[in-house]
Design an enzyme around this catalytic site. Sequence first.
Site, PDB file in Angstrom:
ATOM      1  N   SER A  56     -56.486  46.708  39.684  1.00  0.00           N
ATOM      2  CA  SER A  56     -57.716  45.981  40.032  1.00  0.00           C
ATOM      3  C   SER A  56     -58.079  46.150  41.509  1.00  0.00           C
ATOM      4  CB  SER A  56     -57.557  44.493  39.723  1.00  0.00           C
ATOM      5  OG  SER A  56     -57.226  44.318  38.366  1.00  0.00           O
TER       6      SER A  56
HETATM    7  N1  SAM Z   1     -52.577  43.425  37.098  1.00  0.00           N
HETATM    8  C1  SAM Z   1     -52.672  44.860  37.046  1.00  0.00           C
HETATM    9  C2  SAM Z   1     -52.262  45.517  38.324  1.00  0.00           C
HETATM   10  O1  SAM Z   1     -51.887  44.813  39.289  1.00  0.00           O
HETATM   11  O2  SAM Z   1     -52.274  46.748  38.372  1.00  0.00           O
HETATM   12  C3  SAM Z   1     -54.010  45.344  36.574  1.00  0.00           C
HETATM   13  C4  SAM Z   1     -54.237  45.030  35.181  1.00  0.00           C
HETATM   14  S1  SAM Z   1     -55.400  45.997  34.319  1.00  0.00           S
HETATM   15  C5  SAM Z   1     -56.913  45.512  35.013  1.00  0.00           C
HETATM   16  C6  SAM Z   1     -55.285  45.149  32.739  1.00  0.00           C
HETATM   17  C7  SAM Z   1     -54.001  45.421  32.019  1.00  0.00           C
HETATM   18  O3  SAM Z   1     -53.915  44.549  30.896  1.00  0.00           O
HETATM   19  C8  SAM Z   1     -53.883  46.827  31.452  1.00  0.00           C
HETATM   20  O4  SAM Z   1     -52.728  47.437  31.936  1.00  0.00           O
HETATM   21  C9  SAM Z   1     -53.802  46.609  29.936  1.00  0.00           C
HETATM   22  O5  SAM Z   1     -53.015  47.560  29.266  1.00  0.00           O
HETATM   23  C10 SAM Z   1     -53.217  45.224  29.880  1.00  0.00           C
HETATM   24  N2  SAM Z   1     -53.421  44.501  28.615  1.00  0.00           N
HETATM   25  C11 SAM Z   1     -54.518  44.460  27.835  1.00  0.00           C
HETATM   26  N3  SAM Z   1     -54.322  43.653  26.787  1.00  0.00           N
HETATM   27  C12 SAM Z   1     -53.060  43.164  26.900  1.00  0.00           C
HETATM   28  C13 SAM Z   1     -52.267  42.267  26.117  1.00  0.00           C
HETATM   29  N4  SAM Z   1     -52.741  41.706  25.007  1.00  0.00           N
HETATM   30  N5  SAM Z   1     -51.020  41.991  26.548  1.00  0.00           N
HETATM   31  C14 SAM Z   1     -50.521  42.553  27.681  1.00  0.00           C
HETATM   32  N6  SAM Z   1     -51.224  43.404  28.475  1.00  0.00           N
HETATM   33  C15 SAM Z   1     -52.478  43.697  28.075  1.00  0.00           C
END
Ligand code: SAM
Length: 206
Positions: A56
């Site tokens: 992000s």
């Molecule tokens: N917090 C992260 C970082 O510091 O890099 C960025 C997160 S990214 C915007 C969103 C993440 O949520 C992705 O890696 C995606 O695979 C994950 N995601 C989506 N749905 C999810 C779920 N149901 N459970 C766990 N992770 C999930």
Amino acid sequence: MKKELIEYWQKSGLVKDKQLIEAFKKTSRENFIRKENRDEVYGDYPLPIGFGQTISQPTTVMLMIEALELKKTDKVLEVGAGSGWCAAIMSRLAKKIITTEIIPGLVEFAKNNIKKCDIKNVEIVKWDGSQGYEKEAPYDKVMLTAACPSLPKPCIEQLKENGIIIGPVGSLFGQDMIKGIKVKGILETENLGSFMFVPLKGKYGY
Ligand code: SAM
């Protein structure tokens, strides 16, 4: 540039918490991105981390962490480890971070990135975090880092009384950042503005 980002947050008053700024300084974003994005490491925008996902935007991460009002005694659940960067920053301000990630390749990516830092209080779990993570519940704070149709019910249930949850809620094309505080079992919510996130997958996702 890292210095310019910090100056921007301080001058604009966007980030007020000095300890959060210190945590940001200590947690090099260089360790959480792909080599090909090295030149853009402190650009104030999301960067690709593979598998169609992103690390992000720095300002967004800082606003979300500040809104969680972290304490050194807090146990935090993060839904969406991605690169592990947000969890790494939070780890400096809380007791324990449990971060869930649904994509196995990113679980490995986040684990390797965290290993590059001297951080021992982050646990990365391959799990559908839209269901919360009952095994370690209850949590003082919950952060969702993917766009949700609504704040997932299990995540609210697994939040302690007076706990704080934050996440982007809305459609796939734009969301409102919702901060909720659990008071007498009911979530009191506040809208912190418009954002754009990758979608939450899993049982309570899209
Ligand atoms: N917090 C992260 C970082 O510091 O890099 C960025 C997160 S990214 C915007 C969103 C993440 O949520 C992705 O890696 C995606 O695979 C994950 N995601 C989506 N749905 C999810 C779920 N149901 N459970 C766990 N992770 C999930």
